[in-house]
Write a protein that holds these residues in place. Structure first.
Motif: not given
Length: 199
Positions: A165-185
């Protein structure tokens, strides 16, 4: 000065030697009461679980005793010590020796070591290769390649679920800026619609 063990008798003078020598007492006090026999009283902590042969009770690892420590021999230049102590549950004497050759302790008399064995699978430890298999891997390159593929699959299966799960989380959040931008949108879209609905 007596509470700090610095008491000097009134008739003592430095020319008479140390205070211990003057009083006729050993510097280690009561711990050295058998020093003439080569025995020193020390605090000894059990290095493993044992069964007392006197009362049959289990005594856990880490239980401390006032033990009689005595040098009984040498392994090359390393001294071998004997620790003799009385069981706290009965009057049975237990004797444990150091074993410098194998870097462990041996129960000599009065008790027996609790044997705790388990299979590697029970403790979630990857099983190590035996000598024949290691030799085969050195001699046969094809077998080594086949084994390495199987070994990789086995290591993936052996990973605990939290690590996966930790590895999956690290992989998904490798680029936190893009994910944060998507969530804010998404959040802005919801606010925009809720404001329009209320108006």
């Amino acid at each position: 000065m007596q509470p700090f063990n610095k008491y000097y008798p009134p008739d003592w003078i430095p020319e008479k030697g140390s205070v211990n020598k003057f009083v006729g007492k050993h510097p280690l006090g009561d711990r050295a009461r058998k020093i003439d026999q080569g025995i020193l009283i020390v605090r000894f902590e059990l290095p493993f679980n044992i069964w007392c042969e006197g009362c049959g009770n289990h005594v856990g690892k880490g239980v401390r005793y006032n033990a009689e420590k005595m040098k009984i021999g040498n392994y090359f230049s390393t001294p071998i010590f004997s620790f003799r102590m009385k069981c706290h549950l009965c009057d049975n004497w237990i004797e444990i020796h150091t074993d410098p050759k194998n870097a462990e302790y041996l129960v000599v008399s009065g008790a027996r070591k609790k044997v705790e064995t388990w299979e590697p699978e029970d403790s979630e430890v990857i099983k190590l290769k035996d000598e024949d298999e290691a030799k085969k891997m050195v001699d046969d390159a094809l077998y080594k390649l086949e084994y390495s593929v199987k070994d990789e699959l086995r290591s993936k299966e052996a990973l605990p679920i939290l690590t996966q799960l930790q590895k999956l989380n690290d992989k998904q959040w490798a680029d936190p800026y893009t994910h944060s931008q998507r969530m804010r949108k998404k959040f802005r879209v919801r606010i925009f619609f809720s404001i329009n609905v209320h108006n």
